[in-house]
Design an enzyme around this catalytic site. Sequence first.
Site, PDB file in Angstrom:
ATOM      1  N   LYS A   1       0.680  14.137   0.768  1.00 57.38           N
ATOM      2  CA  LYS A   1      -1.448  14.440   0.584  1.00 57.38           C
ATOM      3  C   LYS A   1      -0.537  16.634   0.898  1.00 57.38           C
ATOM      4  O   LYS A   1      -1.593  16.612  -0.236  1.00 57.38           O
ATOM      5  CB  LYS A   1      -1.593  14.710   1.372  1.00 57.38           C
TER       6      LYS A   1
ATOM      7  N   LYS B   1     -14.474   8.382  -5.329  1.00 57.89           N
ATOM      8  CA  LYS B   1     -15.876   9.130  -4.613  1.00 57.89           C
ATOM      9  C   LYS B   1     -15.839  10.353  -5.228  1.00 57.89           C
ATOM     10  O   LYS B   1     -17.416  10.862  -5.345  1.00 57.89           O
ATOM     11  CB  LYS B   1     -15.553   8.804  -3.485  1.00 57.89           C
TER      12      LYS B   1
ATOM     13  N   HIS C   1       0.994  -1.509   0.072  1.00 54.04           N
ATOM     14  CA  HIS C   1      -0.071   0.271  -0.253  1.00 54.04           C
ATOM     15  C   HIS C   1       0.930   0.901   0.373  1.00 54.04           C
ATOM     16  O   HIS C   1       0.100   2.266  -0.146  1.00 54.04           O
ATOM     17  CB  HIS C   1      -1.340  -0.053   1.198  1.00 54.04           C
TER      18      HIS C   1
ATOM     19  N   LYS D   1      -8.400  13.998   3.906  1.00 50.30           N
ATOM     20  CA  LYS D   1      -7.282  12.579   3.573  1.00 50.30           C
ATOM     21  C   LYS D   1      -7.240  12.965   5.859  1.00 50.30           C
ATOM     22  O   LYS D   1      -7.011  14.166   5.357  1.00 50.30           O
ATOM     23  CB  LYS D   1      -6.725  12.958   2.200  1.00 50.30           C
ATOM     24  N   ARG D   2      -6.199  11.930   5.673  1.00 51.53           N
ATOM     25  CA  ARG D   2      -5.240  11.979   6.112  1.00 51.53           C
ATOM     26  C   ARG D   2      -4.627  13.236   6.667  1.00 51.53           C
ATOM     27  O   ARG D   2      -3.990  14.007   4.899  1.00 51.53           O
ATOM     28  CB  ARG D   2      -4.727  10.936   6.573  1.00 51.53           C
TER      29      ARG D   2
ATOM     30  N   THR E   1      -8.546   7.139  -2.837  1.00 51.22           N
ATOM     31  CA  THR E   1      -9.091   6.016  -3.148  1.00 51.22           C
ATOM     32  C   THR E   1     -11.371   7.267  -2.970  1.00 51.22           C
ATOM     33  O   THR E   1     -11.844   7.321  -3.561  1.00 51.22           O
ATOM     34  CB  THR E   1     -10.670   4.950  -2.624  1.00 51.22           C
TER      35      THR E   1
END
Length: 843
Positions: A575, A681, A378, A569-570, A677
Amino acid sequence: MSLPLSDYEKRKQISVRGLAGVENVADLKKNFNRHLHFTLVKDRNVATPRDYYFALAHTVRDHLVGRWIRTQQHYYEKDPKRIYYLSLEFYMGRTLQNTMVNLGLQNACDEATYQLGLDMEELQEIEEDAGLGNGGLGRLAACFLDSMATLGLAAYGYGIRYEFGIFNQKISGGWQVEEADDWLRYGNPWEKARPEYMIPVHFYGRVDHGPDGTKWVDTQVILALPYDTPVPGYRNNTVNTMRLWSARAPNEFNLKDFNVGGYIQAVLDRNLAENISRVLYPNDNFFEGKELRLKQEYFTVAATLQDIIRRFKSSKFGSRDPVRTSFDAFPDKVAIQLNDTHPSLAIPELMRVLVDIEKLDWDKAWDITVRTCAYTNHTVLPEALERWPVHLLETLLPRHLEIIYEINQKFLDKVNAMFPGDLDRLRRMSLVEEGSIKRINMAHLCIVGSHAINGVARIHSDIIKKSVFKDFYELEPHKFQNKTNGITPRRWLVLCNPGLAEVIAERIGDEYISNLDHLKKLLAYVDDEGFIRDVAKIKQENKLKFAAYLEKEYKVKINPNSLFDVQVKRIHEYKRQLLNCLHVITLYNRIKKEPNQHFVPRTVMIGGKAAPGYHMAKMIIKLVTAIGDVINNDPVIGDRLKMIFLENYRVSLAEKVIPAADLSEQISTAGTEASGTGNMKFMLNGALTIGTMDGANVEMAEEAGEENLFIFGMRVEDVEEMDRKGYCAKDYYDRIPELRQVIDQLSSGFFSPKQPQLFKDIVNMLMNNDRFKVFADYEAYIKCQENVSALYKNTKEWTKKVIKNIANSGKFSSDRTIAQYAREIWGVEPTHHKIPAPDDPRE
């Protein structure tokens, strides 16, 4: 502007969920009242909203139980190959509405609660999220369970029943504060304890090599108590099982050391054993080598493997006597999927059981193990890869360490035979890493001990083969595969966005819900004025609804006509929430500089949790709130720009914000986000993506056409090139005036006047040691955001792009992902066969 229809009113007009049969409604009301009567404490004759929620949950659960039993009977009769999905995280969210959708009960329940004078939405809000995961990996596991049931696979999810899931996040003075998530405090109507399947798990002790084989002795025993949760497929009467283990101290725990007066302490010490399933480690993409975490990992796989082997041996409904005694057929009847390296100890544990207990010879046991196990990787971030210190394994799991050494020795012999004398290669590929602290590389263990290794998006799987596990790919290329992630369209469209689900069904029917490729038919409606209007109207209603929610829950007022720009998101440096922050400050400076110019109004929302020990992530949250404090209270800005931090982002909040978003931020440095993911969405729910060519963004751009996304920034090759040349942030700072202004504002305390030095760590990191090269993509990002604003002014053209995105999102269904796992890794065929309902005669 009037508020949109309530979901109840909307659903009264909706066909997607099937019609509410009158007799069905009457039955539901009767059962609801029966449950309410028995749920209520006898001396309390006034029901609370929670009582109503539990009565409804039990009423819906009644519809699951018969199907659940029948499904398991069906598996025992047919004896299919069983799939075991091992994960330390299952981020399930709420269960009530999802169950109603999958059983086709939503309309009838809506009508029944309405007739009883209750508000369905209020009841749904009472349910606690089952937050047994950190983010992507745990939510993926939840989507996969839904798809495995929908595709009729005999599948089981196995993990830990954490007493405390991912913490609740409170924002206090702009800082994240963690609160324990006591999600079980009112009980959980969806689980069933199964004490009859309690299993002992061993720790510590020593290894005895005797004439009659190897024994692991003098261990400490902890019991694993299973709790089962039903997992319904979509309208096929299949109900699979998620089995989560809870740790219990055995009755004799510490009591044998009991001496006069020590009894109380001995009983209190039972807590030490039961701590194993107490709390989820709240790290995402970060490895923390704590003994308790290692115990959790071994506890999960040891209990699970005993369960798998018991089921393999006795495969006959209701029988616990062995039917099978030979393990030859094991890989034909059992597939074990390791969700990242967290359950990697399944490999040495299966070897231990086969060799020490079942007395198979090593080579036979190894062949069975490799053919049974498969590994999903992952992440490629080095700090996320699990590398356990040998001294920990030696104490906790001495026999497993011996087995790992043996696996390593045989593996290195094989490598040496193929690449004689290449010592450097042997060192790189060894499962054992030498150094000041000797460690076991768990990813290497998984690769060597599995027959299939997959990444979770095409670009990620390529990176694995080209760099991270290049040596292993050269040795056994046939093992490496790609399985691009997906999301379940039941939760992430039908459940969270009923208005959009319905206008789609009006045009193309509702088969798309279990075959998302059907969305391609919407391409015929890209220029259809009525459809364009409908899609835009639903988005606007979702925005109004979310704006009302924010006002009620967070006391913030936002402009529902502004562009909703969302990054949820986290919180993690890779990110690049910081890149988003730089853009917001740049916009702010532009409005301040030319207050009379026309600006497209924006509401920028950032949400997500920071790992409690991750200083930079917590600083980023503080920065977002600090920027918001300045911008949101500046009268010159008005409602042209707002910045909001969405507190306590979780599955149930995602279900509200995603349908309301216009723009989805997917802006990680190319080569760092394995898949993502959330990006899928947003795409399915009619938001346009601004993103880098990273993770599944690459495939989203391929499906929808790059011109229908806002793609910017460096590609993986550019990042690699920059790594070779060296990245110098100061060059960008010196060259780009707007960037320099933003950084100077952060340095001078413009956003923290009471603590001018507050953001010095952020500035220092961005200027001197930014692994994720925020400045390198700044210019391209700002330019791309200008294109976003320009297009947003033209509602019709914007909505056409939205429709193209929705129409081309079919690939990103977890049904497609799971069908590929089934055929290409597990060797089973998905089926759309419907099991007879409990009241129908059996076949």
